[in-house]
Write a protein that holds these residues in place. Structure first.
Motif, PDB file in Angstrom:
ATOM      1  N   ASP A 113       0.045   0.779  -4.602  1.00  0.00           N
ATOM      2  CA  ASP A 113       0.629   1.558  -3.506  1.00  0.00           C
ATOM      3  C   ASP A 113      -0.295   1.691  -2.293  1.00  0.00           C
ATOM      4  O   ASP A 113      -0.027   2.456  -1.380  1.00  0.00           O
ATOM      5  CB  ASP A 113       1.122   2.931  -3.994  1.00  0.00           C
ATOM      6  N   GLN A 114      -1.386   0.907  -2.272  1.00  0.00           N
ATOM      7  CA  GLN A 114      -2.159   0.776  -1.041  1.00  0.00           C
ATOM      8  C   GLN A 114      -1.456  -0.190  -0.097  1.00  0.00           C
ATOM      9  O   GLN A 114      -1.583  -0.090   1.111  1.00  0.00           O
ATOM     10  CB  GLN A 114      -3.565   0.197  -1.340  1.00  0.00           C
ATOM     11  N   GLN A 117       5.054   0.579  -0.527  1.00  0.00           N
ATOM     12  CA  GLN A 117       5.481   1.964  -0.641  1.00  0.00           C
ATOM     13  C   GLN A 117       6.662   2.061  -1.598  1.00  0.00           C
ATOM     14  O   GLN A 117       7.797   1.773  -1.206  1.00  0.00           O
ATOM     15  CB  GLN A 117       5.893   2.503   0.724  1.00  0.00           C
ATOM     16  N   THR A 121       9.670   0.235   0.012  1.00  0.00           N
ATOM     17  CA  THR A 121       9.578  -1.226  -0.060  1.00  0.00           C
ATOM     18  C   THR A 121      10.629  -1.758  -1.040  1.00  0.00           C
ATOM     19  O   THR A 121      10.678  -1.305  -2.186  1.00  0.00           O
ATOM     20  CB  THR A 121       8.176  -1.642  -0.560  1.00  0.00           C
ATOM     21  N   THR A 198      15.111   1.983  -4.147  1.00  0.00           N
ATOM     22  CA  THR A 198      14.654   2.602  -2.898  1.00  0.00           C
ATOM     23  C   THR A 198      15.453   3.896  -2.682  1.00  0.00           C
ATOM     24  O   THR A 198      16.564   4.051  -3.194  1.00  0.00           O
ATOM     25  CB  THR A 198      14.838   1.653  -1.696  1.00  0.00           C
ATOM     26  N   ASN A 222      12.318  10.812  -0.610  1.00  0.00           N
ATOM     27  CA  ASN A 222      11.712   9.586  -1.137  1.00  0.00           C
ATOM     28  C   ASN A 222      11.196   9.769  -2.568  1.00  0.00           C
ATOM     29  O   ASN A 222      10.068   9.417  -2.882  1.00  0.00           O
ATOM     30  CB  ASN A 222      10.603   9.070  -0.218  1.00  0.00           C
ATOM     31  N   GLY A 245       5.927  12.066  -0.287  1.00  0.00           N
ATOM     32  CA  GLY A 245       5.282  11.139  -1.211  1.00  0.00           C
ATOM     33  C   GLY A 245       6.146  10.778  -2.407  1.00  0.00           C
ATOM     34  O   GLY A 245       6.732  11.647  -3.039  1.00  0.00           O
TER      35      GLY A 245
END
Ligand SMILES: [Zn+2]
Length: 270
Positions: A113-114, A117, A121, A198, A222, A245
């Motif tokens: 998750d760096q 997302q 994504t 998503t 999200n 988050g």
């Protein structure tokens, strides 16, 4: 255990319960649709004698429904790290498999998750605690579905075909015995059950639970839990949470209710 413990006072209702030790230290946090009977089953469990001997007080926090209990339990375990809870610990890094369609075929990579997302994504599959775990899953899917190790990037290119082809575990996309399109279609099928959905709304929503005239609205954005509005307080419980988050536990708890709309969902106008 001391006489402070009065199980008969606990509600026969959904919610979260906390076993507190000396100095109010949280020993164990759990949830149930019937707090009293769940706590009673802890008291009868010989494997939990050690925890019970340290218990000084049992706290119950009622919720309007089961989803509220699950969200609160997950959030409390993360923030309080009770001594005897093994699961639901905070995961430092979230990893996934990412499928990208390129002109010469689909490419899979193991990502964290760096760089991606989760919840935003598209074409992410599986939630893992390390990139290695994601790669291992791909390896086992390749074996199960006779996918090509070379095309999946698990093995360097080799004109004689991948190791799987030589051991009859690859259907032959590397040697032309299977078309690239067929291979990629089977790859997508193999990944389907792992899909990370998503977030299907434009912004935050409230997931509504009712018990009698008691109303609770769990604010979610999200796949992250941003707190619960409670009609008894006419206010939020825990509004400090980060509302944007992605949270893997919250995702697991809410995936079915959100996709199947088994609970009322209200969109928030901001
Ligand atoms: Zn192959």
């Amino acid at each position: 255990m001391t006489g402070v413990l009065q199980v008969s006072d606990l509600p026969r209702a959904p919610g979260v319960y906390v076993f507190h030790g000396e100095g109010n230290l949280p020993l164990y946090i759990g949830k149930s649709i019937d707090i009293r009977s769940r706590v009673q089953s802890h008291l009868r469990n010989p494997d939990e004698v050690r925890m019970l001997s340290q218990t000084r007080r049992i706290e119950a926090i009622e919720t309007a429904g089961e989803i509220g209990a699950l969200l609160l339990e997950s959030q409390m375990i993360k923030t309080q790290s009770p001594l005897y809870n093994q699961r639901l610990r905070r995961v430092k890094k979230l990893c996934s498999l990412q499928l990208i369609d390129e002109p010469d075929g689909s490419k899979v990579s193991w990502v964290d998750d760096q760089t991606v997302q989760p919840g935003i994504t598209p074409d992410l599959f599986g939630l893992f605690s390390s990139r290695k775990a994601a790669k291992d899953k791909l390896q086992s899917l390749a074996q199960q579905h006779r996918l090509c190790l070379q095309l999946l990037g698990l093995e360097p290119a080799n004109q004689r075909g991948c190791f799987g082809w030589q051991t009859k575990q690859c259907a032959g996309a590397c040697t032309g015995h299977e078309s690239r399109a067929d291979h990629d279609r089977r790859l997508r099928d193999a990944l389907r059950d792992l899909q990370v959905h998503t977030w299907p709304f434009a912004g935050a929503v409230d997931v509504v639970e009712k018990r009698g005239d008691w109303l609770q609205k769990h604010r979610i954005h999200n796949w992250g839990y941003a707190g619960t509005w409670c009609s008894k307080r006419n206010d939020f419980i825990d509004k400090h949470l980060n509302p944007t988050g992605f949270d893997a536990d919250c995702y697991q708890i809410l995936l079915k209710p959100v996709l199947l709309q088994t609970l009322e969902i209200q969109s928030i106008s901001t």
